[in-house]
Motif scaffolding. Structure first.
Motif, PDB file in Angstrom:
ATOM      1  N   ARG A  25       0.785  -1.234   0.000  1.00 27.50           N
ATOM      2  CA  ARG A  25       0.000   0.000   0.000  1.00 27.50           C
ATOM      3  C   ARG A  25       0.816   1.283   0.000  1.00 27.50           C
ATOM      4  O   ARG A  25       0.271   2.342  -0.336  1.00 27.50           O
ATOM      5  CB  ARG A  25      -0.915   0.036   1.237  1.00 27.50           C
ATOM      6  CG  ARG A  25      -1.767  -1.179   1.457  1.00 27.50           C
ATOM      7  CD  ARG A  25      -2.651  -1.543   0.284  1.00 27.50           C
ATOM      8  NE  ARG A  25      -3.460  -0.424  -0.208  1.00 27.50           N
ATOM      9  CZ  ARG A  25      -4.333  -0.531  -1.195  1.00 27.50           C
ATOM     10  NH1 ARG A  25      -4.497  -1.694  -1.810  1.00 27.50           N
ATOM     11  NH2 ARG A  25      -5.032   0.503  -1.593  1.00 27.50           N
TER      12      ARG A  25
ATOM     13  N   PRO B 164      -9.519  -2.974  -2.347  1.00 21.81           N
ATOM     14  CA  PRO B 164      -9.894  -1.735  -3.072  1.00 21.81           C
ATOM     15  C   PRO B 164      -9.345  -0.494  -2.390  1.00 21.81           C
ATOM     16  O   PRO B 164      -9.453  -0.336  -1.167  1.00 21.81           O
ATOM     17  CB  PRO B 164     -11.427  -1.766  -3.034  1.00 21.81           C
ATOM     18  CG  PRO B 164     -11.774  -3.201  -2.832  1.00 21.81           C
ATOM     19  CD  PRO B 164     -10.685  -3.780  -1.981  1.00 21.81           C
ATOM     20  N   GLY B 165      -8.771   0.387  -3.190  1.00 22.75           N
ATOM     21  CA  GLY B 165      -8.223   1.620  -2.635  1.00 22.75           C
ATOM     22  C   GLY B 165      -9.292   2.502  -2.023  1.00 22.75           C
ATOM     23  O   GLY B 165      -9.017   3.268  -1.091  1.00 22.75           O
ATOM     24  N   GLU B 166     -10.537   2.373  -2.517  1.00 21.82           N
ATOM     25  CA  GLU B 166     -11.622   3.191  -1.971  1.00 21.82           C
ATOM     26  C   GLU B 166     -11.877   2.867  -0.506  1.00 21.82           C
ATOM     27  O   GLU B 166     -12.246   3.745   0.288  1.00 21.82           O
ATOM     28  CB  GLU B 166     -12.900   2.977  -2.781  1.00 21.82           C
ATOM     29  CG  GLU B 166     -12.837   3.464  -4.223  1.00 21.82           C
ATOM     30  CD  GLU B 166     -12.137   2.469  -5.132  1.00 21.82           C
ATOM     31  OE1 GLU B 166     -11.734   1.394  -4.628  1.00 21.82           O
ATOM     32  OE2 GLU B 166     -11.984   2.773  -6.338  1.00 21.82           O
ATOM     33  N   VAL B 167     -11.722   1.593  -0.139  1.00 24.03           N
ATOM     34  CA  VAL B 167     -11.944   1.200   1.248  1.00 24.03           C
ATOM     35  C   VAL B 167     -10.900   1.832   2.156  1.00 24.03           C
ATOM     36  O   VAL B 167     -11.220   2.351   3.240  1.00 24.03           O
ATOM     37  CB  VAL B 167     -11.908  -0.347   1.370  1.00 24.03           C
ATOM     38  CG1 VAL B 167     -12.065  -0.764   2.824  1.00 24.03           C
ATOM     39  CG2 VAL B 167     -12.989  -0.977   0.506  1.00 24.03           C
TER      40      VAL B 167
ATOM     41  N   GLU C  76      -9.147   4.563   1.492  1.00 28.01           N
ATOM     42  CA  GLU C  76      -9.369   6.013   1.496  1.00 28.01           C
ATOM     43  C   GLU C  76     -10.534   6.388   2.400  1.00 28.01           C
ATOM     44  O   GLU C  76     -10.495   7.421   3.089  1.00 28.01           O
ATOM     45  CB  GLU C  76      -9.623   6.491   0.073  1.00 28.01           C
ATOM     46  CG  GLU C  76      -8.405   6.369  -0.835  1.00 28.01           C
ATOM     47  CD  GLU C  76      -8.735   6.703  -2.280  1.00 28.01           C
ATOM     48  OE1 GLU C  76      -9.913   7.058  -2.546  1.00 28.01           O
ATOM     49  OE2 GLU C  76      -7.824   6.623  -3.125  1.00 28.01           O
ATOM     50  N   ALA C  77     -11.590   5.567   2.417  1.00 26.78           N
ATOM     51  CA  ALA C  77     -12.727   5.858   3.291  1.00 26.78           C
ATOM     52  C   ALA C  77     -12.313   5.814   4.759  1.00 26.78           C
ATOM     53  O   ALA C  77     -12.750   6.650   5.569  1.00 26.78           O
ATOM     54  CB  ALA C  77     -13.843   4.848   3.028  1.00 26.78           C
TER      55      ALA C  77
ATOM     56  N   THR D  56      -5.768   1.875  10.141  1.00 25.02           N
ATOM     57  CA  THR D  56      -6.266   1.338   8.873  1.00 25.02           C
ATOM     58  C   THR D  56      -5.790  -0.085   8.668  1.00 25.02           C
ATOM     59  O   THR D  56      -6.548  -0.955   8.217  1.00 25.02           O
ATOM     60  CB  THR D  56      -5.794   2.220   7.706  1.00 25.02           C
ATOM     61  OG1 THR D  56      -6.251   3.562   7.909  1.00 25.02           O
ATOM     62  CG2 THR D  56      -6.321   1.686   6.383  1.00 25.02           C
TER      63      THR D  56
END
Length: 280
Positions: A102, A170-173, A175-176, A187
């Motif tokens: 990451r 997923p990068g969205e997870v 970022e959220a 995280t």
């Protein structure tokens, strides 16, 4: 005149399936025969190695009772060392895999390739190199020292496996979680680890198997009987009881039971953990 209708292919397909099934059963029988013979010999403790019947006439468990009496402590030592090695392996490899997956570090592929290369180094080389360091640190003949050594067997594999899985998160997870105020550590703990459960279980299982089956470190890093895993116990047991093959085979069967149980219980996690990182 009616057109010629080709014969159905169903019998041919069934024949191929039957042939494949028979071939698979033959291969399975060849692979499982050593295990069967080991159990068969363990159930005939009074017979010599050349006088063992193909099928035991009665279930004689005296070999198992003797094996438990002689090797029970070594089985417990292997269990303690293997669980400790799993804990150390996951504690080191999980953060390392997350960082490689990451953080976009430069030279990540080179690091991963170098990690794989370390598994090609012969174990005797590592064991001899560790021995002098262990003497200086006072880790020879200790449970913790053997845990550290055995953990090194699974760390490279675990890093590569978990990195491949964590890359697919997923990068969205992520970022959220960061938008909600979670830092990198939170995280990792609250998002990455739960989503990588299958890879964690798979890595832990293989680390356990590597440690459980270790012989080189157990032989090199122990000079007394204070810390003797089951692999070393069986090795010395054969020399001391070479005529009592029933007890030797019973001890071997007992040593295989924990690994077999874990493989059966965790097979669905292993399949998901190994293939999970292949699809993003």
């Amino acid at each position: 005149m009616a057109a010629h209708t080709p014969a159905p292919a169903a019998p041919r397909v069934r024949g191929r399936r039957l042939g494949s099934t028979v071939a698979g059963l033959l291969v399975l029988g060849v692979m499982l025969f050593p295990l069967y013979w080991m159990l068969n010999t363990a159930l005939q403790p009074e017979s010599g190695l050349l006088q063992v019947a193909p099928v035991p006439g009665s279930l004689d468990l005296s070999g198992f009772s003797k094996a438990i009496s002689d090797q029970g402590g070594h089985l417990l030592t292997s269990l303690v060392v293997s669980l400790g090695a799993v804990a150390i392996c996951l504690a080191v490899s999980a953060p390392a895999a997350y960082g490689l997956a990451r953080f976009g570090l430069r030279g990540t592929r080179t690091i991963v390739f170098g990690t794989l290369i370390t598994q090609m180094v012969p174990g005797i080389v590592i064991a001899n190199a560790l021995y002098s360091s262990y003497v200086d640190l006072g880790l020879v003949n200790s449970h913790f020292g053997l845990m550290l050594a055995d953990a090194s067997l699974g760390i490279p594999f675990a890093i590569v496996l978990m990195r491949a899985f964590m890359v697919s998160i997923p990068g969205e997870v992520v970022e959220a979680a960061q938008i909600d105020g979670a830092g990198p550590v939170r995280t990792f703990v609250r998002v990455a680890l739960p989503m990588s459960r299958n890879a964690l279980i798979t890595s832990g299982l293989f680390a356990f198997l590597f440690s459980w089956s270790d012989f080189m470190f157990a032989l090199t890093l122990n000079t007394t009987d204070d810390v003797k895993p089951i692999t070393l116990g069986i090795y010395q047991y054969i020399g001391a009881h070479v005529g009592d093959w029933g007890s030797v085979m019973a001890a071997s069967v007992l040593s295989a039971v924990p690994a077999a149980i874990l493989l059966v219980l965790a097979q669905k996690y292993i399949a998901a953990g190994i293939t999970g990182g292949s699809v993003k």
